[in-house]
Design a protein around this motif. Structure first.
Motif, PDB file in Angstrom:
ATOM      1  N   ILE A  78       0.855  -1.334  -0.046  1.00 13.59           N
ATOM      2  CA  ILE A  78      -0.106  -0.157   0.026  1.00 13.59           C
ATOM      3  C   ILE A  78       0.860   1.265   0.218  1.00 13.59           C
ATOM      4  O   ILE A  78       2.138   1.126   0.477  1.00 13.59           O
ATOM      5  N   HIS A  79       0.326   2.234  -0.504  1.00 15.16           N
ATOM      6  CA  HIS A  79       1.115   3.691  -0.712  1.00 15.16           C
ATOM      7  C   HIS A  79       0.118   4.559   0.162  1.00 15.16           C
ATOM      8  O   HIS A  79      -0.692   5.033  -0.143  1.00 15.16           O
ATOM      9  N   TYR A  80       0.805   5.184   1.487  1.00 15.54           N
ATOM     10  CA  TYR A  80       0.127   5.939   2.394  1.00 15.54           C
ATOM     11  C   TYR A  80       0.131   7.376   1.758  1.00 15.54           C
ATOM     12  O   TYR A  80      -1.108   7.935   1.766  1.00 15.54           O
ATOM     13  N   TRP A  96      -1.425   6.796 -15.575  1.00 18.74           N
ATOM     14  CA  TRP A  96      -1.736   6.933 -14.280  1.00 18.74           C
ATOM     15  C   TRP A  96      -0.706   7.831 -13.260  1.00 18.74           C
ATOM     16  O   TRP A  96      -0.965   8.724 -12.422  1.00 18.74           O
ATOM     17  N   LEU A  97       0.435   7.335 -13.602  1.00 17.35           N
ATOM     18  CA  LEU A  97       1.908   7.743 -12.323  1.00 17.35           C
ATOM     19  C   LEU A  97       2.020   9.103 -12.706  1.00 17.35           C
ATOM     20  O   LEU A  97       1.929  10.071 -12.027  1.00 17.35           O
ATOM     21  N   ASN A  98       2.245   9.561 -14.357  1.00 13.08           N
ATOM     22  CA  ASN A  98       2.274  10.869 -14.650  1.00 13.08           C
ATOM     23  C   ASN A  98       1.299  11.710 -14.372  1.00 13.08           C
ATOM     24  O   ASN A  98       1.715  13.169 -13.998  1.00 13.08           O
ATOM     25  N   ARG A 204      11.244   2.385  -6.374  1.00 11.25           N
ATOM     26  CA  ARG A 204       9.885   2.400  -7.059  1.00 11.25           C
ATOM     27  C   ARG A 204       9.435   1.281  -7.719  1.00 11.25           C
ATOM     28  O   ARG A 204       8.744   0.585  -7.722  1.00 11.25           O
ATOM     29  N   PHE A 205      10.080   1.087  -8.978  1.00 13.23           N
ATOM     30  CA  PHE A 205      10.264  -0.159  -9.904  1.00 13.23           C
ATOM     31  C   PHE A 205      11.274   0.213 -10.824  1.00 13.23           C
ATOM     32  O   PHE A 205      11.918   1.363 -10.925  1.00 13.23           O
ATOM     33  N   ALA A 206      11.696  -0.864 -11.558  1.00 11.93           N
ATOM     34  CA  ALA A 206      12.996  -0.540 -12.382  1.00 11.93           C
ATOM     35  C   ALA A 206      12.936   0.515 -13.361  1.00 11.93           C
ATOM     36  O   ALA A 206      13.966   0.931 -13.421  1.00 11.93           O
ATOM     37  N   THR A 231       9.024  -3.391  -3.679  1.00 12.06           N
ATOM     38  CA  THR A 231       8.985  -2.782  -5.118  1.00 12.06           C
ATOM     39  C   THR A 231       7.890  -3.410  -5.942  1.00 12.06           C
ATOM     40  O   THR A 231       7.081  -4.090  -5.483  1.00 12.06           O
ATOM     41  N   HIS A 232       7.756  -3.089  -7.229  1.00 11.00           N
ATOM     42  CA  HIS A 232       6.685  -3.309  -8.133  1.00 11.00           C
ATOM     43  C   HIS A 232       7.443  -4.258  -9.072  1.00 11.00           C
ATOM     44  O   HIS A 232       8.696  -4.358  -9.475  1.00 11.00           O
ATOM     45  N   LEU A 233       6.684  -4.979  -9.559  1.00  9.99           N
ATOM     46  CA  LEU A 233       7.051  -6.172 -10.745  1.00  9.99           C
ATOM     47  C   LEU A 233       5.877  -6.599 -11.754  1.00  9.99           C
ATOM     48  O   LEU A 233       4.955  -6.930 -11.282  1.00  9.99           O
ATOM     49  N   SER A 234       6.459  -6.407 -12.977  1.00 10.99           N
ATOM     50  CA  SER A 234       5.468  -6.944 -13.903  1.00 10.99           C
ATOM     51  C   SER A 234       3.903  -6.893 -13.659  1.00 10.99           C
ATOM     52  O   SER A 234       3.399  -7.828 -13.510  1.00 10.99           O
ATOM     53  N   GLU A 235       3.540  -5.597 -13.764  1.00 11.01           N
ATOM     54  CA  GLU A 235       2.116  -4.887 -13.475  1.00 11.01           C
ATOM     55  C   GLU A 235       1.494  -5.077 -14.695  1.00 11.01           C
ATOM     56  O   GLU A 235       0.029  -5.393 -14.750  1.00 11.01           O
ATOM     57  N   ASN A 236       2.079  -4.328 -15.544  1.00  9.44           N
ATOM     58  CA  ASN A 236       1.230  -3.792 -16.724  1.00  9.44           C
ATOM     59  C   ASN A 236       2.195  -3.987 -18.122  1.00  9.44           C
ATOM     60  O   ASN A 236       3.331  -3.870 -18.233  1.00  9.44           O
ATOM     61  N   PHE A 299      -8.883  -1.988 -11.306  1.00 14.44           N
ATOM     62  CA  PHE A 299      -9.112  -0.606 -11.625  1.00 14.44           C
ATOM     63  C   PHE A 299      -8.116  -0.024 -12.707  1.00 14.44           C
ATOM     64  O   PHE A 299      -8.395   0.637 -13.484  1.00 14.44           O
ATOM     65  N   ILE A 300      -6.748  -0.233 -12.494  1.00 16.47           N
ATOM     66  CA  ILE A 300      -6.014   0.395 -13.560  1.00 16.47           C
ATOM     67  C   ILE A 300      -5.779  -0.652 -14.620  1.00 16.47           C
ATOM     68  O   ILE A 300      -5.053  -0.112 -15.508  1.00 16.47           O
ATOM     69  N   GLY A 301      -6.522  -1.574 -14.763  1.00 18.85           N
ATOM     70  CA  GLY A 301      -6.764  -2.621 -16.110  1.00 18.85           C
ATOM     71  C   GLY A 301      -5.504  -3.118 -16.223  1.00 18.85           C
ATOM     72  O   GLY A 301      -5.078  -3.375 -17.217  1.00 18.85           O
TER      73      GLY A 301
HETATM   74  N1  GUN Z   1       4.432   1.084 -10.342  1.00 20.38           N
HETATM   75  C1  GUN Z   1       5.247   2.024  -9.931  1.00 20.38           C
HETATM   76  N2  GUN Z   1       4.800   3.054  -9.158  1.00 20.38           N
HETATM   77  C2  GUN Z   1       3.708   2.387  -8.831  1.00 20.38           C
HETATM   78  C3  GUN Z   1       2.419   2.994  -7.984  1.00 20.38           C
HETATM   79  O1  GUN Z   1       2.617   3.970  -7.336  1.00 20.38           O
HETATM   80  N3  GUN Z   1       1.430   2.300  -8.003  1.00 20.38           N
HETATM   81  C4  GUN Z   1       1.186   0.843  -8.748  1.00 20.38           C
HETATM   82  N4  GUN Z   1       0.033   0.341  -8.646  1.00 20.38           N
HETATM   83  N5  GUN Z   1       2.149   0.476  -9.558  1.00 20.38           N
HETATM   84  C5  GUN Z   1       3.585   1.425  -9.634  1.00 20.38           C
END
Ligand code: GUN
Ligand code: ZN
Length: 433
Positions: A78-80, A96-98, A204-206, A231-236, A299-301
């Motif tokens: 989670i991100h506070y 979404w990030l930008n 944050r992510f790579a 960190t984040h991995l292979s989300e999108n 939600f972010i597909g």
């Molecule tokens: N990948 C890098 N930063 C983020 C973030 O803040 N949220 C999500 N869901 N993915 C990320």
């Protein structure tokens, strides 16, 4: 007066992963149970009829015939700083990030702002029954100070870290390899293992870290034996393609982190949706964990998390809300969406497995199972009361429930913050509805 305190109610908790022992051996259920606390720890757990007579005279017993006691929930991602941007419309990850995330996170250079949000964030967690979380700060060191200071007020078991991010983000939100290493180190020295708090090294992510920054993150991880990596991995899909462009030497996304020595028993990777077999295998081999974040993934597909693949490869999995990409602080609502993600893959998420993922499974992913995640004697007294009469619909639906598995499933489908009657952390009430 006894220094013990007891709660009499239905009580359920997981003692194993259903995938290892089957559903019925994975949990203990006491229809009329007693949970006895001594100071901040669990002193006894059992059937009320067996334990009541052994309590010292004068022990206060709270009786809740309309409640179910479970361990507090554990949110593994989670991100506070994204609390106030939950429900931001219309974009997938990179846009979404930008568009939303980076401008929002810029506000956390101001410690007063960070403190105010951290306090609201924690009360939101507690009113949703979450007693432990693995939390992103922002790139600003003060964001982490503010967060941990707020946690100390309630004596919560929490993990947080400063974002490391030195490229592909606005100038106002970047650090450098050296400053991120130095500031993370200072935060570790100040906060890690202070009371119930722990530090997570948090690139944050790579795509937002240079090779040099990831290398220093790996060096830092090697310098402390029990610090986390988050960190984040292979989300999108676009993110995965971008990582391949940015790191042409890597064989896959996870390999970027692997090459920089960021895989460990205390490494937690959010999402892990688009993984190949060798990535699952490497996660297993290194004892790393994945945080499954269904509300965010929908939600972010981003896609559908393959829980059965992770299980097949014996990868540790916890559950995460990923607010503000995720749409709810409620782990009950997160399990509601998790069930649907699994349904869409023609499988079922059993309610005991759901309880496991949101409690003991999360504790195992965080290597905290000797302290939290279930109600075993000696564990820290982090628990919640679910109210079977919280709403008219819960009351009428639960009246028809035939057993505890069905009752849990109903809570996990139509329950939310209203279902949390009270939350206890280290034996102290930290939320009462
Ligand atoms: N990948 C890098 N930063 C983020 C973030 O803040 N949220 C999500 N869901 N993915 C990320
Ligand atoms: Zn996230």
């Amino acid at each position: 007066m006894s220094h013990l305190k007891a709660w009499r109610s239905a009580i359920v908790h997981c003692i194993a992963d259903p995938k290892d022992v089957g559903i019925s051996a994975a949990y203990e259920y006491f229809e009329d149970g007693l949970l006895v606390i001594e100071d901040d720890k669990i002193y006894a757990l059992g059937h009320a009829k067996d334990l009541l007579s052994s309590l010292p005279q004068g022990t206060v017993v709270e009786h809740h015939p309309d409640a179910i006691i479970t361990p507090g929930f554990i949110d593994t991602h989670i991100h506070y700083p994204q609390t106030d941007m939950i429900g931001s419309y219309g974009e997938q990850l990179l846009t979404w990030l930008n568009t939303y995330t980076f401008p929002e996170e810029s506000k956390f250079s101001d410690k007063a702002h960070a403190k105010e949000v951290a306090e609201r964030f924690l009360s939101e967690l507690l009113r949703n029954g979450t007693t432990t979380a693995l939390v992103f700060g922002t790139v600003h060191k003060v964001s982490v100070d503010a967060f941990f200071e707020a946690c100390e007020v309630h004596n919560l078991r929490m993990i947080c870290g400063k974002v490391m991010m030195d490229r592909n983000a606005p100038d106002y939100l970047t650090d450098t390899p050296e400053s991120s290493y130095q500031e993370s180190k200072e935060l570790i020295d100040t906060w890690h293992n202070k009371g119930r708090l722990h530090y997570a090294i948090t690139p944050r992510f790579a795509p937002t870290s240079s090779d040099e920054q990831l290398q220093l993150a790996g060096k830092l991880l090697g310098e402390y034996k029990d610090v986390y990596m988050h960190t984040h991995l292979s989300e999108n899909k676009d993110e995965c393609a971008w990582v391949q462009d940015l790191f042409p030497q890597s064989t896959n996304y996870l390999d970027v982190y692997d090459q920089h020595k960021l895989l460990s028993e205390r490494s937690v990777f959010a999402h892990g949706i688009h993984l190949c077999d060798s990535e699952y295998h490497r996660l297993h081999e290194t004892g790393s964990a994945i945080s499954f974040c269904p509300t965010s993934n929908l939600f972010i597909g981003s896609g559908l998390f393959k829980l059965s693949k992770a299980e097949e490869h014996k990868v540790n999995v916890g559950l995460g809300t990923d607010v503000g990409g995720g749409t709810s602080f409620s782990m009950l609502q997160t399990l509601n969406e998790a069930y649907k993600v699994i349904q869409l893959q023609n499988e079922n998420l059993n309610p005991i497995k759901s309880l496991y993922l949101s409690t003991l499974g999360g504790a195992r992913a965080l290597r905290l199972e000797d302290k939290i995640g279930n109600l075993a004697v000696g564990s820290e007294a982090d628990f919640i009361l679910l109210d079977k009469k919280a709403t008219p619909l819960l009351k009428s639906r639960l009246a028809l429930s035939k057993n505890i598995e069905e009752s849990l499933f109903v809570f996990m489908t139509i329950g939310d913050d209203r279902a949390i009657q009270a939350t206890y952390s280290a034996g102290k009430c930290v939320h009462q509805r």
